[in-house]
Design a protein around this motif. Structure first.
Motif, PDB file in Angstrom:
ATOM      1  N   THR A 164       0.936  -1.132   0.035  1.00  0.00           N
ATOM      2  CA  THR A 164      -0.146  -0.036   0.114  1.00  0.00           C
ATOM      3  C   THR A 164       0.944   1.124  -0.127  1.00  0.00           C
ATOM      4  OG1 THR A 164      -0.297  -0.178   2.348  1.00  0.00           O
ATOM      5  CG2 THR A 164      -1.876  -0.844   0.974  1.00  0.00           C
ATOM      6  N   LEU A 165       1.867   1.181   0.410  1.00  0.00           N
ATOM      7  CA  LEU A 165       3.029   2.288   0.562  1.00  0.00           C
ATOM      8  C   LEU A 165       3.678   2.472  -0.784  1.00  0.00           C
ATOM      9  CD1 LEU A 165       4.899   1.914   4.002  1.00  0.00           C
ATOM     10  CD2 LEU A 165       2.933   3.569   3.312  1.00  0.00           C
ATOM     11  N   LYS A 166       3.903   1.431  -1.652  1.00  0.00           N
ATOM     12  CA  LYS A 166       4.555   1.687  -2.848  1.00  0.00           C
ATOM     13  C   LYS A 166       3.409   1.738  -3.918  1.00  0.00           C
ATOM     14  CE  LYS A 166       9.017  -0.122  -1.465  1.00  0.00           C
ATOM     15  NZ  LYS A 166       9.995  -0.953  -1.641  1.00  0.00           N
ATOM     16  N   GLN A 167       2.200   1.092  -3.581  1.00  0.00           N
ATOM     17  CA  GLN A 167       1.142   1.142  -4.467  1.00  0.00           C
ATOM     18  C   GLN A 167       1.611   0.442  -5.624  1.00  0.00           C
ATOM     19  OE1 GLN A 167      -0.722   4.751  -5.563  1.00  0.00           O
ATOM     20  NE2 GLN A 167      -1.649   4.896  -3.524  1.00  0.00           N
ATOM     21  N   THR A 168       1.923  -0.863  -5.354  1.00  0.00           N
ATOM     22  CA  THR A 168       2.219  -1.901  -6.516  1.00  0.00           C
ATOM     23  C   THR A 168       1.925  -3.453  -5.952  1.00  0.00           C
ATOM     24  OG1 THR A 168       4.139  -2.513  -7.979  1.00  0.00           O
ATOM     25  CG2 THR A 168       4.731  -2.017  -5.758  1.00  0.00           C
ATOM     26  N   TYR A 169       1.608  -4.114  -6.838  1.00  0.00           N
ATOM     27  CA  TYR A 169       1.637  -5.727  -6.375  1.00  0.00           C
ATOM     28  C   TYR A 169       2.929  -6.251  -6.528  1.00  0.00           C
ATOM     29  CZ  TYR A 169      -3.520  -5.140  -7.258  1.00  0.00           C
ATOM     30  OH  TYR A 169      -4.953  -4.769  -7.006  1.00  0.00           O
ATOM     31  N   PHE A 170       3.230  -7.365  -6.116  1.00  0.00           N
ATOM     32  CA  PHE A 170       4.397  -8.102  -6.104  1.00  0.00           C
ATOM     33  C   PHE A 170       4.268  -9.480  -5.717  1.00  0.00           C
ATOM     34  CE2 PHE A 170       3.654  -6.866  -1.711  1.00  0.00           C
ATOM     35  CZ  PHE A 170       4.137  -7.920  -0.880  1.00  0.00           C
ATOM     36  N   TYR A 171       5.417 -10.305  -6.146  1.00  0.00           N
ATOM     37  CA  TYR A 171       5.217 -11.513  -5.924  1.00  0.00           C
ATOM     38  C   TYR A 171       5.773 -11.853  -4.456  1.00  0.00           C
ATOM     39  CZ  TYR A 171       4.758 -12.408 -10.927  1.00  0.00           C
ATOM     40  OH  TYR A 171       4.227 -12.593 -12.177  1.00  0.00           O
ATOM     41  N   GLU A 172       5.150 -12.797  -3.830  1.00  0.00           N
ATOM     42  CA  GLU A 172       5.473 -12.707  -2.405  1.00  0.00           C
ATOM     43  C   GLU A 172       6.534 -14.147  -2.332  1.00  0.00           C
ATOM     44  OE1 GLU A 172       1.932 -13.646  -0.195  1.00  0.00           O
ATOM     45  OE2 GLU A 172       1.445 -11.628   0.047  1.00  0.00           O
ATOM     46  N   GLU A 173       6.835 -14.844  -3.606  1.00  0.00           N
ATOM     47  CA  GLU A 173       7.818 -15.975  -3.484  1.00  0.00           C
ATOM     48  C   GLU A 173       9.164 -15.378  -3.522  1.00  0.00           C
ATOM     49  OE1 GLU A 173       6.742 -19.252  -3.744  1.00  0.00           O
ATOM     50  OE2 GLU A 173       4.394 -18.258  -3.718  1.00  0.00           O
ATOM     51  N   ASP A 174      10.077 -16.135  -2.718  1.00  0.00           N
ATOM     52  CA  ASP A 174      11.443 -15.903  -2.638  1.00  0.00           C
ATOM     53  C   ASP A 174      12.263 -16.164  -3.838  1.00  0.00           C
ATOM     54  OD1 ASP A 174      11.232 -14.851  -0.152  1.00  0.00           O
ATOM     55  OD2 ASP A 174      11.967 -16.517   0.831  1.00  0.00           O
ATOM     56  N   GLN A 175      11.645 -17.449  -4.493  1.00  0.00           N
ATOM     57  CA  GLN A 175      11.969 -18.000  -5.796  1.00  0.00           C
ATOM     58  C   GLN A 175      11.483 -17.478  -6.895  1.00  0.00           C
ATOM     59  OE1 GLN A 175      10.760 -22.136  -5.630  1.00  0.00           O
ATOM     60  NE2 GLN A 175      11.377 -22.584  -7.780  1.00  0.00           N
ATOM     61  N   PRO A 176      12.352 -16.891  -8.002  1.00  0.00           N
ATOM     62  CA  PRO A 176      12.018 -16.117  -9.119  1.00  0.00           C
ATOM     63  C   PRO A 176      10.838 -16.892  -9.929  1.00  0.00           C
ATOM     64  CG  PRO A 176      14.410 -16.708  -9.202  1.00  0.00           C
ATOM     65  CD  PRO A 176      13.777 -17.582  -8.008  1.00  0.00           C
ATOM     66  N   ILE A 177      10.020 -15.877 -10.251  1.00  0.00           N
ATOM     67  CA  ILE A 177       8.663 -16.603 -11.018  1.00  0.00           C
ATOM     68  C   ILE A 177       8.921 -16.437 -12.468  1.00  0.00           C
ATOM     69  CG2 ILE A 177       6.088 -16.393 -11.215  1.00  0.00           C
ATOM     70  CD1 ILE A 177       6.615 -17.313  -8.617  1.00  0.00           C
ATOM     71  N   ARG A 178       8.597 -17.197 -13.338  1.00  0.00           N
ATOM     72  CA  ARG A 178       8.983 -17.418 -14.718  1.00  0.00           C
ATOM     73  C   ARG A 178       7.484 -17.638 -15.448  1.00  0.00           C
ATOM     74  NH1 ARG A 178      10.484 -20.709 -19.417  1.00  0.00           N
ATOM     75  NH2 ARG A 178       9.962 -22.618 -17.910  1.00  0.00           N
ATOM     76  N   PHE A 179       7.051 -16.933 -16.488  1.00  0.00           N
ATOM     77  CA  PHE A 179       6.012 -16.895 -17.029  1.00  0.00           C
ATOM     78  C   PHE A 179       6.108 -17.525 -18.619  1.00  0.00           C
ATOM     79  CE2 PHE A 179       3.171 -15.449 -20.286  1.00  0.00           C
ATOM     80  CZ  PHE A 179       1.834 -15.908 -20.052  1.00  0.00           C
ATOM     81  N   SER A 180       5.474 -18.414 -18.798  1.00  0.00           N
ATOM     82  CA  SER A 180       5.688 -18.896 -20.201  1.00  0.00           C
ATOM     83  C   SER A 180       4.236 -19.605 -20.653  1.00  0.00           C
ATOM     84  CB  SER A 180       6.797 -20.015 -20.362  1.00  0.00           C
ATOM     85  OG  SER A 180       6.335 -21.265 -19.556  1.00  0.00           O
ATOM     86  N   CYS A 181       4.086 -19.440 -22.106  1.00  0.00           N
ATOM     87  CA  CYS A 181       3.039 -19.849 -22.609  1.00  0.00           C
ATOM     88  C   CYS A 181       3.417 -20.692 -23.943  1.00  0.00           C
ATOM     89  CB  CYS A 181       1.951 -18.798 -22.814  1.00  0.00           C
ATOM     90  SG  CYS A 181       0.426 -19.454 -23.698  1.00  0.00           S
ATOM     91  N   GLY A 182       3.056 -21.773 -24.249  1.00  0.00           N
ATOM     92  CA  GLY A 182       3.341 -22.524 -25.397  1.00  0.00           C
ATOM     93  C   GLY A 182       4.179 -23.738 -25.227  1.00  0.00           C
ATOM     94  N   PHE A 183       4.507 -24.192 -26.596  1.00  0.00           N
ATOM     95  CA  PHE A 183       5.168 -25.562 -26.540  1.00  0.00           C
ATOM     96  C   PHE A 183       6.768 -25.216 -26.572  1.00  0.00           C
ATOM     97  CE2 PHE A 183       1.047 -25.871 -28.307  1.00  0.00           C
ATOM     98  CZ  PHE A 183       0.430 -27.258 -27.609  1.00  0.00           C
TER      99      PHE A 183
END
Length: 83
Positions: A59-78
């Motif tokens: 709420t202070l920085k007004q941003t969403y963030f990942y709560e995971e310590d581990q990096p998150i990777r997005f992928s879509c496809g084969f």
């Protein structure tokens, strides 16, 4: 990839980039950056959470963030399996 799948993939990639860099802004700003409605944004955030990804909102920085310590990777496809 169909147009709809490509469009969704692009949206989630942009969401991921903004969340990862903590540059989403509040919900209204985030939706505007993605050119979607706030209700579509909240549905998309729910979908991400339903995949087991923990999201938080600063709420202070007004941003969403990942709560995971581990990096998150997005992928879509084969991908070919490397043998």
């Amino acid at each position: 990839m169909s147009y709809t799948l490509q469009k969704l993939s692009n949206r989630y990639q942009r969401m991921h980039n903004l969340i990862q860099t903590k540059a989403t802004g509040n919900a209204q700003d985030f939706a505007r950056k993605l050119e979607i409605s706030e209700s579509t944004l909240f549905s998309s955030l729910k979908f991400i959470k339903d995949q087991g990804i923990k999201l938080g909102y600063d709420t202070l920085k007004q941003t969403y963030f990942y709560e995971e310590d581990q990096p998150i990777r997005f992928s879509c496809g084969f991908e070919k399996e490397i043998k």
